[in-house]
Motif scaffolding. Structure first.
Motif, mmCIF file in Angstrom:
data_model
loop_
_atom_site.group_PDB
_atom_site.id
_atom_site.type_symbol
_atom_site.label_atom_id
_atom_site.label_comp_id
_atom_site.label_asym_id
_atom_site.label_seq_id
_atom_site.Cartn_x
_atom_site.Cartn_y
_atom_site.Cartn_z
ATOM 1 N N ALA A 26 0.847 -1.187 0.000
ATOM 2 C CA ALA A 26 0.000 0.000 0.000
ATOM 3 C C ALA A 26 0.884 1.239 0.000
ATOM 4 O O ALA A 26 1.875 1.296 0.723
ATOM 5 N N PRO A 27 0.552 2.231 -0.809
ATOM 6 C CA PRO A 27 1.373 3.443 -0.844
ATOM 7 C C PRO A 27 1.093 4.332 0.363
ATOM 8 O O PRO A 27 0.020 4.281 0.966
ATOM 9 N N ARG A 28 2.058 5.147 0.703
ATOM 10 C CA ARG A 28 1.883 6.191 1.707
ATOM 11 C C ARG A 28 1.798 7.481 0.918
ATOM 12 O O ARG A 28 2.638 7.742 0.046
ATOM 13 N N GLU A 29 0.801 8.292 1.189
ATOM 14 C CA GLU A 29 0.572 9.496 0.401
ATOM 15 C C GLU A 29 0.530 10.731 1.286
ATOM 16 O O GLU A 29 0.057 10.673 2.424
ATOM 17 N N LEU A 30 1.016 11.831 0.719
ATOM 18 C CA LEU A 30 0.996 13.105 1.418
ATOM 19 C C LEU A 30 0.940 14.216 0.376
ATOM 20 O O LEU A 30 1.526 14.093 -0.704
ATOM 21 N N ARG A 85 -3.314 23.215 -5.711
ATOM 22 C CA ARG A 85 -2.202 24.145 -5.958
ATOM 23 C C ARG A 85 -0.852 23.525 -5.626
ATOM 24 O O ARG A 85 0.176 24.173 -5.733
ATOM 25 N N GLY A 86 -0.845 22.285 -5.198
ATOM 26 C CA GLY A 86 0.399 21.642 -4.798
ATOM 27 C C GLY A 86 0.626 20.329 -5.508
ATOM 28 O O GLY A 86 0.276 20.161 -6.677
ATOM 29 N N SER A 87 1.225 19.399 -4.775
ATOM 30 C CA SER A 87 1.546 18.105 -5.358
ATOM 31 C C SER A 87 1.258 16.993 -4.353
ATOM 32 O O SER A 87 1.431 17.168 -3.147
ATOM 33 N N GLN A 88 0.818 15.879 -4.877
ATOM 34 C CA GLN A 88 0.578 14.696 -4.061
ATOM 35 C C GLN A 88 1.701 13.710 -4.311
ATOM 36 O O GLN A 88 2.006 13.389 -5.457
ATOM 37 N N VAL A 89 2.305 13.245 -3.238
ATOM 38 C CA VAL A 89 3.391 12.275 -3.317
ATOM 39 C C VAL A 89 2.875 10.941 -2.811
ATOM 40 O O VAL A 89 2.286 10.853 -1.744
ATOM 41 N N SER A 90 3.105 9.920 -3.609
ATOM 42 C CA SER A 90 2.743 8.555 -3.245
ATOM 43 C C SER A 90 4.012 7.717 -3.291
ATOM 44 O O SER A 90 4.692 7.685 -4.311
ATOM 45 N N VAL A 91 4.342 7.068 -2.171
ATOM 46 C CA VAL A 91 5.574 6.294 -2.070
ATOM 47 C C VAL A 91 5.234 4.871 -1.636
ATOM 48 O O VAL A 91 4.437 4.663 -0.727
ATOM 49 N N THR A 92 5.865 3.908 -2.300
ATOM 50 C CA THR A 92 5.726 2.503 -1.959
ATOM 51 C C THR A 92 7.132 1.923 -1.855
ATOM 52 O O THR A 92 8.007 2.290 -2.623
ATOM 53 N N ALA A 93 7.321 1.008 -0.897
ATOM 54 C CA ALA A 93 8.673 0.453 -0.712
ATOM 55 C C ALA A 93 8.611 -1.038 -0.410
ATOM 56 O O ALA A 93 7.623 -1.545 0.118
ATOM 57 N N TRP A 94 9.705 -1.723 -0.775
ATOM 58 C CA TRP A 94 9.856 -3.161 -0.542
ATOM 59 C C TRP A 94 11.226 -3.428 0.029
ATOM 60 O O TRP A 94 12.203 -2.767 -0.311
ATOM 61 N N PRO A 99 6.693 -6.285 0.761
ATOM 62 C CA PRO A 99 6.331 -4.869 0.883
ATOM 63 C C PRO A 99 6.528 -4.380 2.305
ATOM 64 O O PRO A 99 6.328 -5.125 3.263
ATOM 65 N N LEU A 100 6.955 -3.140 2.427
ATOM 66 C CA LEU A 100 7.114 -2.522 3.739
ATOM 67 C C LEU A 100 5.784 -1.909 4.172
ATOM 68 O O LEU A 100 5.053 -1.376 3.335
ATOM 69 N N PRO A 101 5.478 -1.947 5.452
ATOM 70 C CA PRO A 101 4.257 -1.279 5.927
ATOM 71 C C PRO A 101 4.336 0.214 5.607
ATOM 72 O O PRO A 101 5.401 0.826 5.778
ATOM 73 N N PRO A 102 3.251 0.801 5.147
ATOM 74 C CA PRO A 102 3.272 2.215 4.731
ATOM 75 C C PRO A 102 3.761 3.185 5.800
ATOM 76 O O PRO A 102 4.440 4.151 5.484
ATOM 77 N N TYR A 103 3.460 2.925 7.084
ATOM 78 C CA TYR A 103 3.857 3.871 8.128
ATOM 79 C C TYR A 103 5.377 4.015 8.240
ATOM 80 O O TYR A 103 5.875 5.036 8.732
ATOM 81 N N LEU A 104 6.144 3.021 7.769
ATOM 82 C CA LEU A 104 7.605 3.114 7.817
ATOM 83 C C LEU A 104 8.149 4.188 6.873
ATOM 84 O O LEU A 104 9.310 4.574 6.967
ATOM 85 N N LEU A 105 7.308 4.666 5.961
ATOM 86 C CA LEU A 105 7.734 5.690 5.006
ATOM 87 C C LEU A 105 7.515 7.107 5.530
ATOM 88 O O LEU A 105 7.928 8.072 4.905
ATOM 89 N N VAL A 110 8.659 13.107 5.852
ATOM 90 C CA VAL A 110 9.017 14.260 6.675
ATOM 91 C C VAL A 110 10.329 14.869 6.188
ATOM 92 O O VAL A 110 10.472 16.092 6.128
ATOM 93 N N SER A 111 11.290 14.028 5.807
ATOM 94 C CA SER A 111 12.554 14.517 5.248
ATOM 95 C C SER A 111 12.322 15.280 3.954
ATOM 96 O O SER A 111 12.956 16.310 3.709
ATOM 97 N N LEU A 112 11.403 14.783 3.143
ATOM 98 C CA LEU A 112 11.075 15.464 1.883
ATOM 99 C C LEU A 112 10.425 16.823 2.191
ATOM 100 O O LEU A 112 10.746 17.823 1.549
#
Length: 120
Positions: A26-30, A85-94, A99-105, A110-112
């Motif tokens: 599952a992706p993590r989105e912000l 007016r901005g951008s949506q970032v969706s990140v998925t990791a393995w 697959p890694l749990p989304p909360y690990l992203l 936050v770094s981004l």
């Protein structure tokens, strides 16, 4: 063949096919208030700073894929798209094929945010 043999073969097929597939991640989105191109470039730059090798990056599609250049292999897939007016970032990791749990992203997101100059 008897019914028991057919049931055994069916169970074996289910077990083998279950081992060969991985569950989708599952992706993590912000959403950020920065423009898509700035967000995408900053995200790719952040991955490189963290030791990821960028395998594919396409600003027009807003997609990037990267792998950590050490064992065990970590892979990240990034999608940046317009969101108001901005951008949506969706990140998925393995990690490997898992697959890694989304909360690990969350720390990465936050770094981004800090890289974009949007952190409080």
């Amino acid at each position: 063949m008897s019914l028991i043999k057919w049931a055994g073969i069916g169970a074996l097929i289910v077990l083998v096919s279950g081992c060969a597939t991985t569950s989708p991640s599952a992706p993590r989105e912000l959403v950020y208030t920065a423009p898509v191109d700035t967000t995408f470039r900053s995200a790719v730059e952040l991955m490189m700073e963290q030791g990821y090798v960028i395998r594919h990056a396409d600003l027009a599609l807003g997609r990037a894929e990267a792998a950590l250049a050490r064992w065990p292999e970590y892979r990240v897939q990034l999608q940046v798209s317009e969101a108001g007016r901005g951008s949506q970032v969706s990140v998925t990791a393995w990690r490997g094929s898992q697959p890694l749990p989304p909360y690990l992203l969350d720390p990465w997101l936050v770094s981004l945010e800090a890289k974009l100059g949007l952190a409080p």
